[in-house]
Design a protein around this motif. Structure first.
Motif, mmCIF file in Angstrom:
data_model
loop_
_atom_site.group_PDB
_atom_site.id
_atom_site.type_symbol
_atom_site.label_atom_id
_atom_site.label_comp_id
_atom_site.label_asym_id
_atom_site.label_seq_id
_atom_site.Cartn_x
_atom_site.Cartn_y
_atom_site.Cartn_z
ATOM 1 N N LEU A 214 0.600 -1.197 0.414
ATOM 2 C CA LEU A 214 -0.226 0.105 -0.363
ATOM 3 C C LEU A 214 0.702 1.503 -0.078
ATOM 4 O O LEU A 214 0.751 2.351 -0.474
ATOM 5 C CB LEU A 214 -0.741 0.023 1.183
ATOM 6 N N TRP A 215 2.021 1.144 1.017
ATOM 7 C CA TRP A 215 2.587 2.887 1.312
ATOM 8 C C TRP A 215 4.188 2.711 0.213
ATOM 9 O O TRP A 215 4.955 3.283 -0.084
ATOM 10 C CB TRP A 215 3.635 2.951 2.870
ATOM 11 N N LYS A 216 4.053 2.066 -0.941
ATOM 12 C CA LYS A 216 4.895 0.911 -1.315
ATOM 13 C C LYS A 216 6.717 1.290 -0.614
ATOM 14 O O LYS A 216 7.328 2.384 -0.507
ATOM 15 C CB LYS A 216 5.347 2.070 -2.702
ATOM 16 N N LEU A 217 6.881 0.817 0.568
ATOM 17 C CA LEU A 217 8.003 0.849 1.218
ATOM 18 C C LEU A 217 9.277 -0.168 0.418
ATOM 19 O O LEU A 217 8.965 -1.154 -0.330
ATOM 20 C CB LEU A 217 7.314 -0.220 2.308
ATOM 21 N N PRO A 218 10.340 0.798 1.152
ATOM 22 C CA PRO A 218 11.527 -0.209 0.179
ATOM 23 C C PRO A 218 11.605 -1.594 1.131
ATOM 24 O O PRO A 218 12.874 -1.439 1.622
ATOM 25 C CB PRO A 218 12.706 1.689 -0.048
ATOM 26 N N CYS A 219 11.359 -2.535 0.727
ATOM 27 C CA CYS A 219 11.835 -3.279 1.645
ATOM 28 C C CYS A 219 11.442 -4.871 0.763
ATOM 29 O O CYS A 219 10.944 -5.151 0.172
ATOM 30 C CB CYS A 219 10.693 -3.795 2.606
ATOM 31 N N ILE A 220 12.525 -5.792 0.923
ATOM 32 C CA ILE A 220 12.913 -6.925 0.803
ATOM 33 C C ILE A 220 12.460 -7.689 1.641
ATOM 34 O O ILE A 220 13.340 -8.235 2.267
ATOM 35 C CB ILE A 220 14.529 -6.954 -0.178
ATOM 36 N N PHE A 221 11.033 -8.571 1.619
ATOM 37 C CA PHE A 221 10.808 -9.565 2.449
ATOM 38 C C PHE A 221 11.784 -11.015 2.365
ATOM 39 O O PHE A 221 11.493 -11.227 0.618
ATOM 40 C CB PHE A 221 9.355 -10.012 2.223
ATOM 41 N N ILE A 222 12.190 -11.575 2.831
ATOM 42 C CA ILE A 222 13.273 -12.749 2.608
ATOM 43 C C ILE A 222 13.095 -14.233 3.389
ATOM 44 O O ILE A 222 13.284 -13.839 4.162
ATOM 45 C CB ILE A 222 15.019 -12.519 1.959
ATOM 46 N N CYS A 223 12.771 -14.890 2.498
ATOM 47 C CA CYS A 223 12.061 -15.975 2.509
ATOM 48 C C CYS A 223 13.096 -17.145 2.930
ATOM 49 O O CYS A 223 13.475 -17.612 1.684
ATOM 50 C CB CYS A 223 11.411 -17.459 2.383
ATOM 51 N N GLU A 224 13.964 -17.191 3.751
ATOM 52 C CA GLU A 224 14.719 -18.618 3.557
ATOM 53 C C GLU A 224 14.558 -20.015 3.918
ATOM 54 O O GLU A 224 14.478 -20.783 5.216
ATOM 55 C CB GLU A 224 16.317 -18.018 5.159
ATOM 56 N N ASN A 225 14.217 -20.567 2.809
ATOM 57 C CA ASN A 225 13.399 -21.904 2.697
ATOM 58 C C ASN A 225 14.431 -23.163 2.818
ATOM 59 O O ASN A 225 15.543 -22.892 1.958
ATOM 60 C CB ASN A 225 12.815 -21.877 1.429
ATOM 61 N N ASN A 226 14.708 -23.403 4.098
ATOM 62 C CA ASN A 226 15.864 -24.824 4.786
ATOM 63 C C ASN A 226 15.287 -26.053 4.381
ATOM 64 O O ASN A 226 15.489 -27.061 4.715
ATOM 65 C CB ASN A 226 16.540 -24.369 5.401
ATOM 66 N N ARG A 227 13.806 -25.630 4.230
ATOM 67 C CA ARG A 227 12.971 -27.241 3.736
ATOM 68 C C ARG A 227 12.836 -27.633 5.344
ATOM 69 O O ARG A 227 11.639 -28.370 4.393
ATOM 70 C CB ARG A 227 13.873 -28.477 3.343
ATOM 71 N N TYR A 228 13.081 -27.069 6.372
ATOM 72 C CA TYR A 228 11.877 -28.006 6.978
ATOM 73 C C TYR A 228 11.855 -26.671 8.352
ATOM 74 O O TYR A 228 12.610 -25.605 8.688
ATOM 75 C CB TYR A 228 13.043 -28.915 8.088
ATOM 76 N N GLY A 229 10.565 -26.461 8.755
ATOM 77 C CA GLY A 229 10.010 -25.235 9.549
ATOM 78 C C GLY A 229 10.381 -26.142 10.896
ATOM 79 O O GLY A 229 9.206 -27.212 11.428
ATOM 80 N N MET A 230 10.781 -26.052 12.388
ATOM 81 C CA MET A 230 11.182 -27.274 12.885
ATOM 82 C C MET A 230 11.480 -28.327 12.556
ATOM 83 O O MET A 230 12.819 -28.888 11.606
ATOM 84 C CB MET A 230 10.117 -27.228 13.983
ATOM 85 N N GLY A 231 10.972 -29.754 12.386
ATOM 86 C CA GLY A 231 10.988 -31.043 12.334
ATOM 87 C C GLY A 231 9.538 -31.389 11.270
ATOM 88 O O GLY A 231 9.389 -32.726 10.801
ATOM 89 N N THR A 232 9.434 -30.068 10.366
ATOM 90 C CA THR A 232 8.217 -30.200 9.714
ATOM 91 C C THR A 232 8.622 -29.884 7.942
ATOM 92 O O THR A 232 9.040 -29.347 8.148
ATOM 93 C CB THR A 232 6.772 -29.928 10.270
ATOM 94 N N ALA A 233 8.579 -31.069 6.771
ATOM 95 C CA ALA A 233 9.283 -30.688 5.262
ATOM 96 C C ALA A 233 7.602 -29.705 5.223
ATOM 97 O O ALA A 233 6.697 -29.995 5.579
ATOM 98 C CB ALA A 233 9.321 -31.736 5.632
ATOM 99 N N ILE A 234 8.264 -29.033 4.683
ATOM 100 C CA ILE A 234 7.591 -27.718 4.137
ATOM 101 C C ILE A 234 6.285 -27.911 3.187
ATOM 102 O O ILE A 234 5.305 -27.528 3.143
ATOM 103 C CB ILE A 234 8.466 -27.086 2.787
ATOM 104 N N GLU A 235 6.469 -30.057 2.409
ATOM 105 C CA GLU A 235 4.900 -30.363 2.198
ATOM 106 C C GLU A 235 4.015 -30.721 3.428
ATOM 107 O O GLU A 235 2.972 -30.871 2.271
ATOM 108 C CB GLU A 235 6.234 -31.340 0.995
#
Length: 391
Positions: A214-235
């Motif tokens: 909305l505000w056109k903020l100079p922000c890069i949102f970066i998702c570090e996808n290392n395949r597991y959130g704690m012990g749960t696979a992304i799938e």
């Protein structure tokens, strides 16, 4: 007397003769000043053009990236050791395997730009300018730590670095706020807001997307996808694993997060996009952590040792950079080994300091509540205990 002088002279001469031998070896090598490389093409979303698929690496930059990644790797392994020896207590999330992310991101922005990340923050502490000594001392809760021994693993800060954050996804809105400050000041600075794939389903991340767009903020949102959130696979946790498309109305790109050059070029592209006033952009870095989620997680109950071994052998970020540099005569195996020895000594010295430095006194528990304020009293656990707060 003569024998003493002769012995002293012999020691000096032997030192002079031995010390430069490695330097003579390095100087005699015919190194290239730079080399061109093909890098993996990024997957794009709502973008007509993306980062380049070729880049140039100078010898100077290559050595700098190699040393920083090796420093982060050995620092994390030392933290593992100190944790098992019970010098480090509480939460401790290690990032070995993900070194190309923090090093490549830093290489693509300016020192005046801003970074905020999750609790897996040790590597970013290094790239943002904190010393290994101050990081390890913070992990062991000592006075010489970057947060005076009061923050620990998840709460370390430096100039233009707003720390790790212990609450999953909490850095999303904070990063948007820092980007709002950048736009308000009109200083052409940008903010890197990092989170993991485990935090990518948090509602506050999507609220931050909305406000930033909305505000056109100079922000890069970066998702570090290392395949597991704690012990749960992304799938198993995400209906869609295309995290770079999660912004919906925000453009995105998916990047090989194991190649420091790919991360660097993608970051430069995203930074230019934000600085041009187009608003936020989403980056997904495909990466991998060798350790478990935290030190309390052995990391092999939800994935196999073979999987970890295969990533180490085929996609290790330090190995990939090392091969590029050696094969293109930007460095020799011997020179890189010298860097390894130098890094090991730095880590060992820092670890010794982190275990010998005194802990902060109880009287300091109320200090630094405000950045700039006259001294005042802080109530302790009951009304009769008072602590003095000094900025």
């Amino acid at each position: 007397m003569r024998k003493m002088l002769a012995a002293a002279l012999s020691r000096v001469l032997s030192g002079v003769l031995q010390k430069p031998s490695s330097r003579v070896l390095v100087a005699s090598c015919n190194y290239s000043k730079e080399a061109a490389f093909e890098i993996k093409k990024c997957d794009l979303y709502l973008l007509e053009d993306g980062p380049p698929v070729t880049t140039v690496l100078t010898r100077e930059d290559g050595l700098k990236y190699y040393k920083m990644m090796q420093t982060i790797r050995r620092m994390e392994l030392k933290a593992d050791q100190l944790y098992k020896q019970k010098f480090i207590r509480g939460f401790c999330h290690l990032c070995d395997g993900q070194e190309a992310c923090c090093v490549g991101l830093e290489a693509g922005i300016n020192p005046t730009d801003h970074v905020i990340t999750s609790y897996r923050a040790h590597g970013f502490c290094c790239t943002r300018g904190l010393t290994v000594r101050s990081i390890l001392a913070e992990l062991t809760g000592r006075r010489g730590g970057c947060a005076k021994g009061k923050g620990g693993s998840m709460h370390m800060y430096s100039k233009n670095f707003y720390g790790g954050n212990g609450i999953v996804g909490a850095q999303g809105p904070l990063g948007a706020g820092i980007a709002l400050a950048c736009k308000y000041k009109g200083n052409s600075e940008i903010t890197l807001t990092l989170y993991g794939d485990g935090a990518a389903n948090q509602g506050q991340i999507f609220e931050s997307y909305n406000m930033a767009a909305l505000w056109k903020l100079p922000c890069i949102f970066i998702c570090e996808n290392n395949r597991y959130g704690m012990g749960t696979a992304i799938e198993r946790s995400s209906a869609s694993t295309d995290y770079y498309k999660r912004g919906n109305f925000i453009p995105g790109l998916r990047v090989d997060g194991m190649d420091v050059l790919c991360v660097r070029e993608a970051t430069k592209f995203a930074a230019d996009y934000c600085r041009s006033g187009k608003g936020p952009i989403v980056m997904e870095l495909l990466t991998y952590r060798y350790h478990g989620h935290s030190m309390s997680d052995p990391g092999v109950s939800y994935r196999t040792r073979k999987e970890i071994h295969n990533v180490r052998n085929k996609s290790d970020p330090i190995m990939l950079l090392k091969d590029k540099m050696v094969n293109n005569k930007l460095a020799s195996i011997e020179e890189l080994k010298e860097i390894d020895v130098e890094v090991k000594k730095e880590i060992d010295d820092a670890a010794q300091f982190a275990t010998m430095d005194p802990e902060p006194s109880l009287e300091e528990i109320g200090h630094h509540i405000y950045s700039s304020s006259p001294p005042f009293e802080v109530r302790g656990a009951n009304q009769w205990i008072k602590f003095k707060s000094i900025s």
